[in-house]
Design a protein around this motif. Structure first.
Motif, PDB file in Angstrom:
ATOM      1  N   ALA A 262      48.739  97.771  -9.716  1.00  0.00           N
ATOM      2  CA  ALA A 262      48.679  98.907 -10.641  1.00  0.00           C
ATOM      3  C   ALA A 262      48.990 100.166  -9.996  1.00  0.00           C
ATOM      4  N   LYS A 263      49.611 101.158 -10.964  1.00  0.00           N
ATOM      5  CA  LYS A 263      49.959 102.452 -10.589  1.00  0.00           C
ATOM      6  C   LYS A 263      49.373 103.464 -11.555  1.00  0.00           C
ATOM      7  N   PHE A 264      48.915 102.927 -12.755  1.00  0.00           N
ATOM      8  CA  PHE A 264      48.069 103.872 -13.757  1.00  0.00           C
ATOM      9  C   PHE A 264      46.837 103.342 -14.078  1.00  0.00           C
ATOM     10  N   TYR A 265      46.217 104.226 -14.499  1.00  0.00           N
ATOM     11  CA  TYR A 265      44.851 103.943 -15.185  1.00  0.00           C
ATOM     12  C   TYR A 265      44.719 104.599 -16.510  1.00  0.00           C
ATOM     13  N   ALA A 266      44.696 103.805 -17.496  1.00  0.00           N
ATOM     14  CA  ALA A 266      44.141 104.355 -18.969  1.00  0.00           C
ATOM     15  C   ALA A 266      43.137 104.163 -19.586  1.00  0.00           C
ATOM     16  N   LEU A 267      42.331 105.111 -20.080  1.00  0.00           N
ATOM     17  CA  LEU A 267      41.143 105.278 -20.814  1.00  0.00           C
ATOM     18  C   LEU A 267      41.421 104.742 -22.238  1.00  0.00           C
ATOM     19  N   ASP A 268      40.669 103.788 -22.646  1.00  0.00           N
ATOM     20  CA  ASP A 268      40.428 103.181 -24.071  1.00  0.00           C
ATOM     21  C   ASP A 268      39.275 103.096 -24.851  1.00  0.00           C
ATOM     22  N   ASN A 269      39.541 102.601 -25.969  1.00  0.00           N
ATOM     23  CA  ASN A 269      38.285 102.464 -26.817  1.00  0.00           C
ATOM     24  C   ASN A 269      37.246 101.572 -26.394  1.00  0.00           C
ATOM     25  N   GLU A 270      37.920 100.277 -26.055  1.00  0.00           N
ATOM     26  CA  GLU A 270      36.883  99.149 -25.847  1.00  0.00           C
ATOM     27  C   GLU A 270      36.715  99.124 -24.528  1.00  0.00           C
ATOM     28  N   SER A 271      37.762  99.247 -23.565  1.00  0.00           N
ATOM     29  CA  SER A 271      37.734  99.083 -22.169  1.00  0.00           C
ATOM     30  C   SER A 271      38.894  99.793 -21.464  1.00  0.00           C
ATOM     31  N   ASN A 272      38.567 100.366 -20.344  1.00  0.00           N
ATOM     32  CA  ASN A 272      39.849 100.957 -19.606  1.00  0.00           C
ATOM     33  C   ASN A 272      40.370 100.210 -18.729  1.00  0.00           C
ATOM     34  N   ASP A 273      41.763 100.444 -18.932  1.00  0.00           N
ATOM     35  CA  ASP A 273      43.033  99.337 -18.162  1.00  0.00           C
ATOM     36  C   ASP A 273      43.862 100.007 -17.311  1.00  0.00           C
ATOM     37  N   PHE A 274      44.354  98.899 -16.447  1.00  0.00           N
ATOM     38  CA  PHE A 274      45.369  99.496 -15.555  1.00  0.00           C
ATOM     39  C   PHE A 274      46.691  98.694 -15.817  1.00  0.00           C
ATOM     40  N   TYR A 275      47.800  99.493 -15.614  1.00  0.00           N
ATOM     41  CA  TYR A 275      49.160  99.228 -15.811  1.00  0.00           C
ATOM     42  C   TYR A 275      50.121  99.676 -14.548  1.00  0.00           C
ATOM     43  N   CYS A 276      51.100  98.883 -14.099  1.00  0.00           N
ATOM     44  CA  CYS A 276      51.795  99.023 -13.388  1.00  0.00           C
ATOM     45  C   CYS A 276      52.900 100.066 -13.459  1.00  0.00           C
ATOM     46  N   SER A 277      53.396 100.289 -14.789  1.00  0.00           N
ATOM     47  CA  SER A 277      54.470 101.300 -15.221  1.00  0.00           C
ATOM     48  C   SER A 277      54.326 101.639 -16.619  1.00  0.00           C
ATOM     49  N   LYS A 278      54.899 102.848 -16.889  1.00  0.00           N
ATOM     50  CA  LYS A 278      55.033 103.304 -18.147  1.00  0.00           C
ATOM     51  C   LYS A 278      55.695 102.185 -19.020  1.00  0.00           C
ATOM     52  N   SER A 279      56.581 101.510 -18.726  1.00  0.00           N
ATOM     53  CA  SER A 279      57.146 100.400 -19.627  1.00  0.00           C
ATOM     54  C   SER A 279      55.994  99.688 -20.085  1.00  0.00           C
ATOM     55  N   CYS A 280      54.956  98.981 -19.331  1.00  0.00           N
ATOM     56  CA  CYS A 280      53.908  98.094 -19.669  1.00  0.00           C
ATOM     57  C   CYS A 280      52.964  99.070 -20.292  1.00  0.00           C
ATOM     58  N   MET A 281      52.942 100.348 -20.085  1.00  0.00           N
ATOM     59  CA  MET A 281      52.005 101.149 -20.928  1.00  0.00           C
ATOM     60  C   MET A 281      52.416 101.478 -22.456  1.00  0.00           C
ATOM     61  N   GLU A 282      53.700 101.001 -22.810  1.00  0.00           N
ATOM     62  CA  GLU A 282      54.447 101.548 -24.001  1.00  0.00           C
ATOM     63  C   GLU A 282      53.546 101.302 -25.343  1.00  0.00           C
ATOM     64  N   ASN A 283      52.844 100.307 -25.396  1.00  0.00           N
ATOM     65  CA  ASN A 283      51.929 100.270 -26.838  1.00  0.00           C
ATOM     66  C   ASN A 283      50.822 101.168 -26.527  1.00  0.00           C
ATOM     67  N   TYR A 284      50.267 101.377 -25.469  1.00  0.00           N
ATOM     68  CA  TYR A 284      49.187 102.311 -25.295  1.00  0.00           C
ATOM     69  C   TYR A 284      49.660 103.893 -25.498  1.00  0.00           C
ATOM     70  N   LEU A 285      50.919 104.156 -24.875  1.00  0.00           N
ATOM     71  CA  LEU A 285      51.496 105.451 -25.182  1.00  0.00           C
ATOM     72  C   LEU A 285      51.745 105.672 -26.295  1.00  0.00           C
ATOM     73  N   ALA A 286      51.680 104.950 -27.278  1.00  0.00           N
ATOM     74  CA  ALA A 286      51.982 105.275 -28.804  1.00  0.00           C
ATOM     75  C   ALA A 286      50.782 105.816 -29.457  1.00  0.00           C
ATOM     76  N   GLU A 287      49.693 106.183 -28.645  1.00  0.00           N
ATOM     77  CA  GLU A 287      48.626 106.782 -29.145  1.00  0.00           C
ATOM     78  C   GLU A 287      48.920 108.284 -29.058  1.00  0.00           C
ATOM     79  N   THR A 288      48.109 109.255 -29.817  1.00  0.00           N
ATOM     80  CA  THR A 288      48.410 110.642 -29.976  1.00  0.00           C
ATOM     81  C   THR A 288      47.415 111.039 -28.547  1.00  0.00           C
ATOM     82  N   GLU A 289      48.237 111.764 -27.735  1.00  0.00           N
ATOM     83  CA  GLU A 289      47.669 112.367 -26.479  1.00  0.00           C
ATOM     84  C   GLU A 289      46.693 111.275 -25.712  1.00  0.00           C
TER      85      GLU A 289
END
Length: 486
Positions: A262-289
């Motif tokens: 993992a290189k990124f850490y994302a705060l989420d509603n149910e649990s906070n998750d880790f990702y290796c790249s922004k491409s793997c975060m694509e669905n998460y990044l569809a959020e607003t801010e």
């Protein structure tokens, strides 16, 4: 008939529509009562009105095609709420409805009254309400392939999507944002047997939405469709309020999507998750801010603004991750909007903190102590009116005393904070500070400064010999105080 629950049985529900219609004609009830019965019936099975009309020749046909587009049976199984159940009811009740053609005429007249398609904003409202909505439109897969015209039983309400309780259920994060007019519309097709449940369309591609006005009129009073459309389904297990996965620092962090480091850490509603790249975060990044951190970065930046569509902020978890997995950290920049901290319905500054904002004094203190030798700048800004709630969360702001013991700290900014007394503020001030901001700081429950408190603050600040930038907005500084500071 009303002794039975018509919500769970299409036969009872549509027979009740006929009964209420006949009572209306005798002036025993008003037309709105009949419409309410029709609304309830549509929620048990939305196919019945159209199939009843075809059985009785209203659409130029007096029989049923077993292989039509609405058929959802692939064998002899009859699905509850499906088209095959509707056909079975239409055939079994043929003689009953044939006696009352005016009732069918009335029901048919409401199908597209006043228009075939509601306004775009009303269509989105109905999709997010969770009602059983028939939408005839041209639609495609999410990737834009496989365009076709058919009727969907559509929804955007998470807990009404077929398969929403499965671990592999996919939720498009763009649905957490407010809908923009003329943008694409994602619809979950609640018809059994489909491999691709999510479909993409546009408002201009929608051809028909039968009975939309009836659904729009009554759904708000239906307890089955209360709550937020983004909420996950309630578990059959005992509800454990506010229980979130706890942080465990064991082994290397892996990407939620592909399992890579993992290189990124994302705060989420149910649990906070880790990702290796922004491409793997694509669905998460569809959020607003969406708030996320880069683990190798020197900056911990978390801005939970009013535009952010994440509804839960677990700052404890984020600070623990930063403590253990951000070795280069030097700068902290945090902003929290008031709607995360203040419980909805409570008076500003008087209620318990919102359970959707997670922060505790021990975790905050541990983070500051662990990064004591590394931090160069610490910026923590609150929105207005959060003083008392934040003091409850942070043991009256006492963990910030660790800021005074940081040898390399040059910048400190605490905006819109509330303190019990001036000593709680002065014990946070580091002698090596070059920039200090205490804008809109409040003292005590009344949030008002007296002369002795201002004097004590000015005495402490005047001892900061390296200070080159100072901001004390809303603190009643006099000319005498300014001379002491200069």
């Amino acid at each position: 008939l009303r002794k039975f629950n018509t919500k769970d049985d299409a036969s009872l529900a549509y027979t009740d529509v006929l009964l209420q219609y006949l009572r209306w004609k005798k002036d025993d009830v008003v037309e709105n009562d009949v419409k309410l019965a029709l609304y309830t019936a549509i929620q048990t099975n939305p196919y019945v009105p159209d199939i009843l009309a075809r059985v009785h020749g209203f659409d130029g046909d007096d029989d049923l095609d077993e292989n039509d587009e609405d058929s959802d049976s692939h064998d002899e199984y009859c699905s509850s709420g499906g088209s095959d159940e509707a056909k079975m009811y239409a055939k079994d009740s043929r003689k009953l409805w044939k006696k009352y053609p005016d009732a069918l005429n009335w029901m048919k007249s409401l199908e597209f009254n006043p228009e075939k398609v509601p306004e775009e904003s009303d269509l989105i409202e109905l999709l997010r309400s969770g009602v059983k909505l028939r939408v005839k439109c041209r639609h495609s897969k999410l990737d834009g392939s496989d365009w076709k015209v058919s009727t969907l039983i559509g929804t955007q309400r998470r807990d009404k999507c077929i398969g929403c309780g499965l671990s592999n259920f996919y939720w498009p994060r763009s649905l957490n944002q407010p809908h923009q007019l003329a943008s694409d519309i994602l619809i979950h097709n609640n018809v059994f047997g489909n491999e691709e449940h999510w479909r993409r369309t546009y408002y201009c591609e929608v051809e028909e939405v039968p009975y939309w006005e009836i659904l729009l009129q009554f759904y708000a009073d239906d307890e089955d469709y209360s709550g937020d459309y983004r909420d996950e389904p309630k578990s059959w297990k005992e509800d454990k309020k506010n229980e979130r996965p706890k942080f465990e620092s064991s082994g290397p962090l892996k990407c939620k999507e592909c399992g890579a480091d993992a290189k990124f850490y994302a705060l989420d509603n149910e649990s906070n998750d880790f990702y290796c790249s922004k491409s793997c975060m694509e669905n998460y990044l569809a959020e607003t801010e969406p708030p996320y951190l880069e683990l190798k970065s020197e900056t911990f930046k978390l801005h939970a603004s009013g535009e952010c569509s994440i509804r839960t902020i677990d700052l404890d978890h984020a600070l623990q991750v930063a403590r253990d997995h951000m070795p280069n950290l030097k700068y902290v920049d945090i902003f929290i909007d008031q709607h995360y901290i203040i419980e909805m319905g409570s008076s500003f500054g008087l209620g318990e903190p919102n359970p959707n904002f997670v922060l505790s004094a021990p975790v905050l203190e541990q983070f500051l102590e662990s990064k004591s030798a590394d931090l160069v700048a610490f910026v923590f800004h609150l929105d207005d009116c959060c003083w008392e709630e934040f003091k409850i969360l942070t043991d009256r702001c006492r963990p910030f005393a660790a800021l005074a013991r940081m040898p390399n700290l040059k910048k400190l900014s605490l905006r819109n904070f509330g303190f019990d007394d001036v000593e709680t503020i002065t014990m946070c001030l580091n002698s090596g500070l070059e920039s200090l901001c205490l804008d809109h700081a409040a003292i005590g429950f009344e949030r008002a400064w007296n002369k002795s408190q201002v004097d004590a603050l000015v005495r402490k600040v005047s001892q900061l010999s390296h200070l080159v930038s100072l901001s004390l907005s809303d603190i009643p500084i006099t000319d005498c105080h300014l001379r002491s500071l200069l």
